[in-house]
Motif scaffolding. Structure first.
Motif, PDB file in Angstrom:
ATOM      1  N   PHE A   1       0.832  -1.202   0.000  1.00 49.22           N
ATOM      2  CA  PHE A   1       0.000   0.000   0.000  1.00 49.22           C
ATOM      3  C   PHE A   1       0.873   1.261   0.000  1.00 49.22           C
ATOM      4  O   PHE A   1       0.619   2.206  -0.751  1.00 49.22           O
ATOM      5  CB  PHE A   1      -0.920  -0.021   1.231  1.00 49.22           C
ATOM      6  CG  PHE A   1      -1.951   1.063   1.219  1.00 49.22           C
ATOM      7  CD1 PHE A   1      -3.060   0.965   0.387  1.00 49.22           C
ATOM      8  CD2 PHE A   1      -1.824   2.186   2.026  1.00 49.22           C
ATOM      9  CE1 PHE A   1      -4.025   1.969   0.364  1.00 49.22           C
ATOM     10  CE2 PHE A   1      -2.783   3.193   2.003  1.00 49.22           C
ATOM     11  CZ  PHE A   1      -3.885   3.091   1.166  1.00 49.22           C
TER      12      PHE A   1
ATOM     13  N   VAL B   1      -1.812  -2.084  -9.711  1.00 49.74           N
ATOM     14  CA  VAL B   1      -3.121  -2.167  -9.054  1.00 49.74           C
ATOM     15  C   VAL B   1      -3.562  -3.625  -8.952  1.00 49.74           C
ATOM     16  O   VAL B   1      -4.094  -4.053  -7.929  1.00 49.74           O
ATOM     17  CB  VAL B   1      -4.161  -1.317  -9.803  1.00 49.74           C
ATOM     18  CG1 VAL B   1      -5.537  -1.509  -9.186  1.00 49.74           C
ATOM     19  CG2 VAL B   1      -3.779   0.145  -9.774  1.00 49.74           C
ATOM     20  N   ILE B   2      -3.302  -4.385 -10.007  1.00 53.38           N
ATOM     21  CA  ILE B   2      -3.636  -5.819  -9.949  1.00 53.38           C
ATOM     22  C   ILE B   2      -2.892  -6.477  -8.789  1.00 53.38           C
ATOM     23  O   ILE B   2      -3.460  -7.255  -8.021  1.00 53.38           O
ATOM     24  CB  ILE B   2      -3.277  -6.513 -11.286  1.00 53.38           C
ATOM     25  CG1 ILE B   2      -4.156  -5.978 -12.404  1.00 53.38           C
ATOM     26  CG2 ILE B   2      -3.420  -8.028 -11.163  1.00 53.38           C
ATOM     27  CD1 ILE B   2      -3.809  -6.495 -13.782  1.00 53.38           C
TER      28      ILE B   2
ATOM     29  N   MET C   1       2.225   1.890  -3.374  1.00 56.76           N
ATOM     30  CA  MET C   1       1.218   2.518  -4.226  1.00 56.76           C
ATOM     31  C   MET C   1       1.163   4.026  -3.950  1.00 56.76           C
ATOM     32  O   MET C   1       1.144   4.840  -4.869  1.00 56.76           O
ATOM     33  CB  MET C   1      -0.141   1.854  -3.961  1.00 56.76           C
ATOM     34  CG  MET C   1      -1.259   2.277  -4.893  1.00 56.76           C
ATOM     35  SD  MET C   1      -2.089   3.766  -4.362  1.00 56.76           S
ATOM     36  CE  MET C   1      -3.115   3.133  -3.050  1.00 56.76           C
TER      37      MET C   1
ATOM     38  N   LEU D   1      -4.449  -8.064  -1.332  1.00 60.35           N
ATOM     39  CA  LEU D   1      -5.597  -8.041  -0.425  1.00 60.35           C
ATOM     40  C   LEU D   1      -6.367  -9.358  -0.518  1.00 60.35           C
ATOM     41  O   LEU D   1      -6.843  -9.890   0.494  1.00 60.35           O
ATOM     42  CB  LEU D   1      -6.511  -6.858  -0.760  1.00 60.35           C
ATOM     43  CG  LEU D   1      -5.907  -5.479  -0.452  1.00 60.35           C
ATOM     44  CD1 LEU D   1      -6.835  -4.370  -0.917  1.00 60.35           C
ATOM     45  CD2 LEU D   1      -5.620  -5.332   1.036  1.00 60.35           C
TER      46      LEU D   1
ATOM     47  N   LEU E   1      -1.778  -5.045  -6.044  1.00 58.74           N
ATOM     48  CA  LEU E   1      -2.330  -4.588  -4.764  1.00 58.74           C
ATOM     49  C   LEU E   1      -3.605  -5.358  -4.428  1.00 58.74           C
ATOM     50  O   LEU E   1      -3.766  -5.867  -3.310  1.00 58.74           O
ATOM     51  CB  LEU E   1      -2.628  -3.085  -4.838  1.00 58.74           C
ATOM     52  CG  LEU E   1      -3.397  -2.490  -3.649  1.00 58.74           C
ATOM     53  CD1 LEU E   1      -2.575  -2.578  -2.380  1.00 58.74           C
ATOM     54  CD2 LEU E   1      -3.784  -1.042  -3.919  1.00 58.74           C
ATOM     55  N   LEU E   2      -4.500  -5.471  -5.415  1.00 60.82           N
ATOM     56  CA  LEU E   2      -5.758  -6.176  -5.162  1.00 60.82           C
ATOM     57  C   LEU E   2      -5.502  -7.661  -4.886  1.00 60.82           C
ATOM     58  O   LEU E   2      -6.146  -8.262  -4.018  1.00 60.82           O
ATOM     59  CB  LEU E   2      -6.711  -6.011  -6.346  1.00 60.82           C
ATOM     60  CG  LEU E   2      -7.184  -4.571  -6.583  1.00 60.82           C
ATOM     61  CD1 LEU E   2      -8.055  -4.488  -7.826  1.00 60.82           C
ATOM     62  CD2 LEU E   2      -7.945  -4.034  -5.371  1.00 60.82           C
TER      63      LEU E   2
ATOM     64  N   GLU F   1       1.992   4.027 -17.603  1.00 59.58           N
ATOM     65  CA  GLU F   1       0.587   3.730 -17.302  1.00 59.58           C
ATOM     66  C   GLU F   1       0.360   2.235 -17.091  1.00 59.58           C
ATOM     67  O   GLU F   1      -0.365   1.826 -16.181  1.00 59.58           O
ATOM     68  CB  GLU F   1      -0.334   4.219 -18.437  1.00 59.58           C
ATOM     69  CG  GLU F   1      -0.366   5.713 -18.612  1.00 59.58           C
ATOM     70  CD  GLU F   1       0.645   6.206 -19.637  1.00 59.58           C
ATOM     71  OE1 GLU F   1       1.661   5.506 -19.860  1.00 59.58           O
ATOM     72  OE2 GLU F   1       0.439   7.273 -20.225  1.00 59.58           O
TER      73      GLU F   1
ATOM     74  N   TRP G   1       1.552   0.960 -13.793  1.00 58.56           N
ATOM     75  CA  TRP G   1       0.555   1.271 -12.753  1.00 58.56           C
ATOM     76  C   TRP G   1      -0.582   0.247 -12.750  1.00 58.56           C
ATOM     77  O   TRP G   1      -0.966  -0.256 -11.690  1.00 58.56           O
ATOM     78  CB  TRP G   1       0.009   2.686 -12.979  1.00 58.56           C
ATOM     79  CG  TRP G   1      -1.164   3.008 -12.083  1.00 58.56           C
ATOM     80  CD1 TRP G   1      -2.486   2.871 -12.399  1.00 58.56           C
ATOM     81  CD2 TRP G   1      -1.139   3.480 -10.743  1.00 58.56           C
ATOM     82  NE1 TRP G   1      -3.282   3.235 -11.355  1.00 58.56           N
ATOM     83  CE2 TRP G   1      -2.475   3.619 -10.302  1.00 58.56           C
ATOM     84  CE3 TRP G   1      -0.093   3.823  -9.855  1.00 58.56           C
ATOM     85  CZ2 TRP G   1      -2.814   4.073  -9.042  1.00 58.56           C
ATOM     86  CZ3 TRP G   1      -0.446   4.280  -8.602  1.00 58.56           C
ATOM     87  CH2 TRP G   1      -1.786   4.393  -8.188  1.00 58.56           C
ATOM     88  N   LEU G   2      -1.083  -0.036 -13.945  1.00 56.58           N
ATOM     89  CA  LEU G   2      -2.185  -1.008 -14.047  1.00 56.58           C
ATOM     90  C   LEU G   2      -1.797  -2.344 -13.409  1.00 56.58           C
ATOM     91  O   LEU G   2      -2.531  -2.907 -12.594  1.00 56.58           O
ATOM     92  CB  LEU G   2      -2.533  -1.258 -15.510  1.00 56.58           C
ATOM     93  CG  LEU G   2      -3.546  -0.324 -16.153  1.00 56.58           C
ATOM     94  CD1 LEU G   2      -3.758  -0.720 -17.605  1.00 56.58           C
ATOM     95  CD2 LEU G   2      -4.862  -0.433 -15.392  1.00 56.58           C
TER      96      LEU G   2
END
Lengths: 219, 161, 576
Positions: free
Chosen positions: A98, A122-123, A101, A129, A125-126, A115, A118-119
């Motif tokens: 986190f 995010v994958i 990020m 979780l 990071l999710l 870009e 970043w995408l």
């Protein structure tokens, strides 16, 4: 002798060019915040190693999950250490990913040309979780059982197809042996596969584009 | 020939990486080896006197199979292990208690009344009534149990470690 | 972002790169330091904080407060601000949009600038969101009520057995008896006079698996009068608790399972040294827990006499006080002697307490009913020989004995002294003293009494005292000396020279054991050997852990004073 062996391997594996491309490249001067990415990778590897070790004894069924964890904690030499690292590694990993990020966001590092990096981030990071959520159920104790009961209830609030989503997560309308075995499967196969693949793309892009710089007043 | 400062720095980082890497590998790796091996190294300890009933119930010169069970816990699983022993009564007080496990590859032997031999069904190992090897691959005689007789009751000493 | 910005960025990045550093070693070095720091942190967390021990999942436990992992707490708290019919907005819509925005951030945020002050909106929004998440997490952590505390979770086998025994004592004893022996139920509403089959024999232990036993406890046997104990069926017990009871039953009563020695030790009621005053904490509490608490706890018919703590034992009840320190006419003592008194009938109602336990109670009350071991020790000091001082206060107990002679076999002190010593006993004592090297002084008959700590619980001994005050107890069945208490004689011998080494004493103890017990070599294979020292006293003990008795396992103990003189001796190994 060693040199000869190295040359033999280099000719076939291209070690020198890997070194040139991956390690011996110039990057802008950066600060300590830029270590969060590698720290995330490190924690992922630790989780991988300890997770694999835990599967030696862990059994994902309601009958034995709890007992097998008790056995790991009390019956096996250093079982407490392996599980302790895995448990705390999960907490640290969520935190570090986190923060990573946030660093990327505050330094505007998601902008051109990064870009896609970043995408993929995010994958990751999710997925992290998701690992936390699925891993939480596996010890099959009071805390994990009830947290997951509530957690899987949340998509159920969505109008029209909410109940369907809950049932998909649980593998039925109740939290059961099926929930445990699908969470286990997602935790040790699906998500790690997604994470490994995405880390590959993420790293490739970092090496290809180079790490971002600390923006100054002109940026 | 003097090395450039940069090269020194590289060597330093390489050295630190190697040291730190080995320390971490050792801190996780050594416990991990213990973690994987510990159940295999743990010795099962059984030490008990098993009652086999009245001695007079056993016929003289006639091996009689007696089976009994012990419950054991491995990891988190509780199971019941079954044991078989042949009780051979030589006289009123003198007896022999033989394990029914073949000393070759641990198949269970049977007493053959006609041939007066214990015969192992796996590789045709044969033992005489005292458990001595008659023929076949077994490397040593059948194991004997220590026994005691108290008030006419027979007990054998089950000891595993 | 237009082409001009792209070009500018590329040029700037190129020049920064030229002025920059090599990935290896400069960047790697920092990464290494941080990763290693995290590694150390992980090891410390795993070692010193570890993983919290939680009870097994219990779907029937509705009192449990669900709590997600800390990094989902903010979402958990966020949901509280949405009314029922709008819950889906907080639960799905807003998080869904947030994730989508996060994904598409590079395409939504078209601002080409990177410096903080040129991206006020983006940075402001993110900061608010992050602060919001932190605040929500803190609120959630602070406001969620603490979990109702459950007793520590039993993890090792010994802990499980101990926890199971405690649960058995509270929940099962009133019908099934302290040792699972069953019998006729007395004093249980609705089940008066029902005869319960034993549950501690092979018929039950071999035929029922752990699962079956757990199910029976959980669901009960309604048509035989056994109520359900599992939470899903209206009882109070969780699956973990039922499992502990089953574990206790299995290891205690199934002869195929071996009770771990440390569990046996933990379950045994601590033994008493000769003339030691028992204390509530050490001896009385375990007995009360095993034999009394099942009925003497809140919610049962017991004249409001609850026995779950020292204060309750001493003060509670309609007929309080049931225990008066120093008074053997206390209600409790009379009732365990099976007297019918105004306070109630014989206790426990079904089966008399084992005689040795009754004696522990008596010695405790006589010694002033001390609570802690510390107080008991002081009591022992001030009143060194409580059992050997028969007093007039005991006579009501003797009176009761006349009507119910069989129920009080050992506790009554028959004040028949002075009398002549039996010739046979004197020979036994003389032989014994030669063996142990004790002075052969003239002895006098003191009393005939029951003996505490005997394995069978009903041993009758004759006690003799020599001129220096040593007490010898001679068993009347096997005709041997089972106990020597030489503490009164210590003053006479302390002048003796030298302090022998531990090895020498051990050697001496071993010689005595061999000389005393035929075939000791063989016998000792089944004995657990212990050495211990308390202040000036050194004890050598051989304990029989294989013996089937659940109370006092037979043992041989030889106690030396520091100068090498034997002052205590105890032998129940060779009793029949």
């Amino acid at each position: 002798m060693l040199k000869k062996l190295f040359n033999w391997l280099d000719e076939r594996l291209g070690l020198t060019s890997i070194y040139n491309v991956v390690l011996d490249r110039k990057v802008p001067k950066v600060n300590w915040f830029f270590t969060l990415g590698s720290a995330s990778l490190f924690l992922f590897l630790m989780q991988g190693v300890t997770g694999i070790l835990l599967t030696v004894y862990y059994v994902p069924t309601p009958d034995h999950a709890y007992d097998s964890i008790q056995y790991i904690m009390n019956g096996v030499t250093f079982g407490w250490l392996i599980r302790g690292i895995h448990h705390w590694g999960a907490t640290l990993m969520v935190l570090v990913v986190f923060l990573h990020m946030l660093r990327t966001f505050y330094f505007g590092a998601y902008k051109y040309p990064r870009e896609i990096t970043w995408l993929t981030g995010v994958i990751l990071l999710l997925s992290t979780l998701g690992m936390g959520f699925t891993g939480y159920l596996l010890p099959w104790n009071q805390r994990s059982y009830w947290a997951t009961t509530v957690g899987t209830e949340i998509p159920g609030t969505v109008p029209f197809f909410g109940q369907f989503l809950t049932n998909v997560l649980r593998g039925g309308s109740d939290l059961s042996a099926l929930t445990l075995s699908r969470f286990f499967s997602v935790h040790i196969w699906f998500l790690p596969a997604v994470i490994l693949g995405t880390i590959g793309i993420h790293l490739y892009l970092i090496i290809r584009i180079g790490i971002s710089h600390i923006p100054d007043k002109d940026d | 020939m003097s090395k450039s400062p940069n090269l020194n720095r590289r060597e330093f980082v390489t050295l630190v990486s190697t040291v730190v890497g080995s320390v971490m590998t050792a801190i996780v790796g050594i416990p991990a080896i213990g973690y994987i091996l510990s159940p295999s190294l743990r010795t099962k300890k059984t030490d008990a006197w098993i009652p086999l009933g009245k001695l007079e119930n056993y016929p003289v010169n006639q091996p009689t199979l007696f089976t009994f069970t012990r419950s054991i816990t491995t990891g988190w699983e509780k199971t019941v292990n079954s044991y078989g022993v042949f009780v051979v009564r030589k006289s009123d007080t003198e007896i022999e208690v033989l394990s029914n496990v073949c000393t070759h590859l641990s198949c269970r032997v049977n007493w053959n009344e006609e041939k007066q031999e214990y015969i192992c069904p796996c590789h045709d190992g044969r033992f005489n009534i005292d458990g001595k090897v008659d023929s076949g691959p077994p490397p040593r005689p059948l194991d004997q149990y220590e026994y005691k007789i108290e008030n006419g009751d027979l007990f054998i000493h089950l000891k595993e470690s | 972002m237009n082409e001009e910005f792209k070009k500018r960025y590329k040029e700037k990045y190129y020049s920064l790169k030229q002025k920059g550093v090599k990935f290896f070693p400069d960047i790697i070095y920092k990464d290494l330091v941080v990763s290693f720091g995290l590694f150390i942190l992980l090891i410390l967390l795993a070692t010193f904080i570890g993983v919290e021990n939680e009870p097994k999942a219990d779907p029937a436990d509705t009192s449990y407060i669900p709590r997600p992992e800390w990094y989902f707490l903010f979402l958990f708290q966020f949901l509280k601000y949405f009314p029922g019919n709008l819950e889906w907005v907080g639960a799905a819509l807003i998080p869904g949009i947030a994730v989508l925005v996060l994904f598409l951030l590079p395409f939504i945020d078209r601002n080409p600038y990177r410096y903080f002050s040129k991206r006020k909106i983006a940075i402001g929004t993110m900061t608010i969101i992050v602060v919001g998440m932190v605040v929500l997490t803190i609120i959630a952590a602070v406001t969620t009520p603490p979990q109702p505390t459950s007793a520590g979770v039993a993890t090792t086998l010994t802990e499980k057995i101990a926890a199971g025994q405690d649960l058995y004592s509270v929940n099962c004893v009133e019908c099934h008896g302290p040792d699972g022996e069953g019998g006729e139920i007395k004093g249980v509403a609705g089940l008066e006079g029902v005869v319960v089959k034993p549950i501690h024999d092979n018929d039950v232990m071999y035929a029922f698996t752990d699962n079956t036993l757990a199910n029976i406890i959980s669901m009960g046997m309604p048509n035989r009068g056994m109520t359900p104990f599992g939470r899903p069926y209206g009882g109070q017990l969780s699956p973990s608790e039922i499992e502990n009871i089953v574990t206790f039953m299995r290891y205690t009563w199934d002869d195929r399972a071996e009770l771990p020695p440390e569990a046996a030790q933990a379950a045994a009621i601590p033994t008493l040294a000769p003339n030691e005053v028992p204390s509530y904490d050490v001896q009385i509490a375990p007995i009360v827990k095993r034999y009394c608490v099942s009925c003497h706890r809140p919610g049962k018919e017991n004249n409001h006499y609850t026995m779950e703590s020292y204060d309750e034992v001493m003060k509670s009840g309609d007929h309080a006080p049931n225990i008066v320190p120093g008074d053997l006419n206390s209600n409790l003592i009379r009732m365990i002697h099976r007297e019918e008194i105004p306070a109630g009938g014989p206790m426990p109602p079904t089966k008399p307490l084992p005689a040795d336990l009754i004696q522990i109670f008596e010695r405790w009350v006589q010694g002033g009913a001390p609570q802690t071991a510390e107080q008991a020790k002081q009591a022992s000091g001030s009143n060194p020989v409580p059992t050997a001082t028969p007093s007039a206060e005991i006579s009501p107990t003797s009176a009761a004995t006349e009507t119910q002679p069989h129920n009080t076999p050992t506790s009554t002190v028959q004040a028949t002294s002075p009398a002549t010593p039996a010739a046979e006993d004197l020979i036994v004592i003389d032989q014994f003293r030669k063996l142990l090297g004790l002075p052969e002084l003239p002895v006098n008959f003191i009393e005939k009494t029951g003996m505490v700590n005997s394995p069978s619980g009903d041993l009758t001994v004759v006690v003799y005292q020599d001129s220096e005050g040593r007490l010898y107890s001679v068993d009347q069945i096997s005709h041997q000396v089972v106990e020597v208490d030489g503490r009164n004689a210590l003053a006479a011998v302390t002048e003796q020279s030298g302090a022998p080494t531990m090895e020498a004493l051990k050697e001496k103890a071993s010689q005595i054991a061999h000389a005393l017990i035929p075939d000791f070599e063989n016998l000792s294979k089944n004995l657990v050997y212990e050495e211990s020292s308390k202040g000036d006293y050194i004890y050598f003990t051989w304990r029989d852990q294989n013996a089937s008795t659940t109370l006092n396992k037979p043992f041989l103990q030889i106690g030396f004073y520091k100068n090498g003189v034997i002052f205590a001796f105890y032998n129940t190994l060779t009793l029949k």
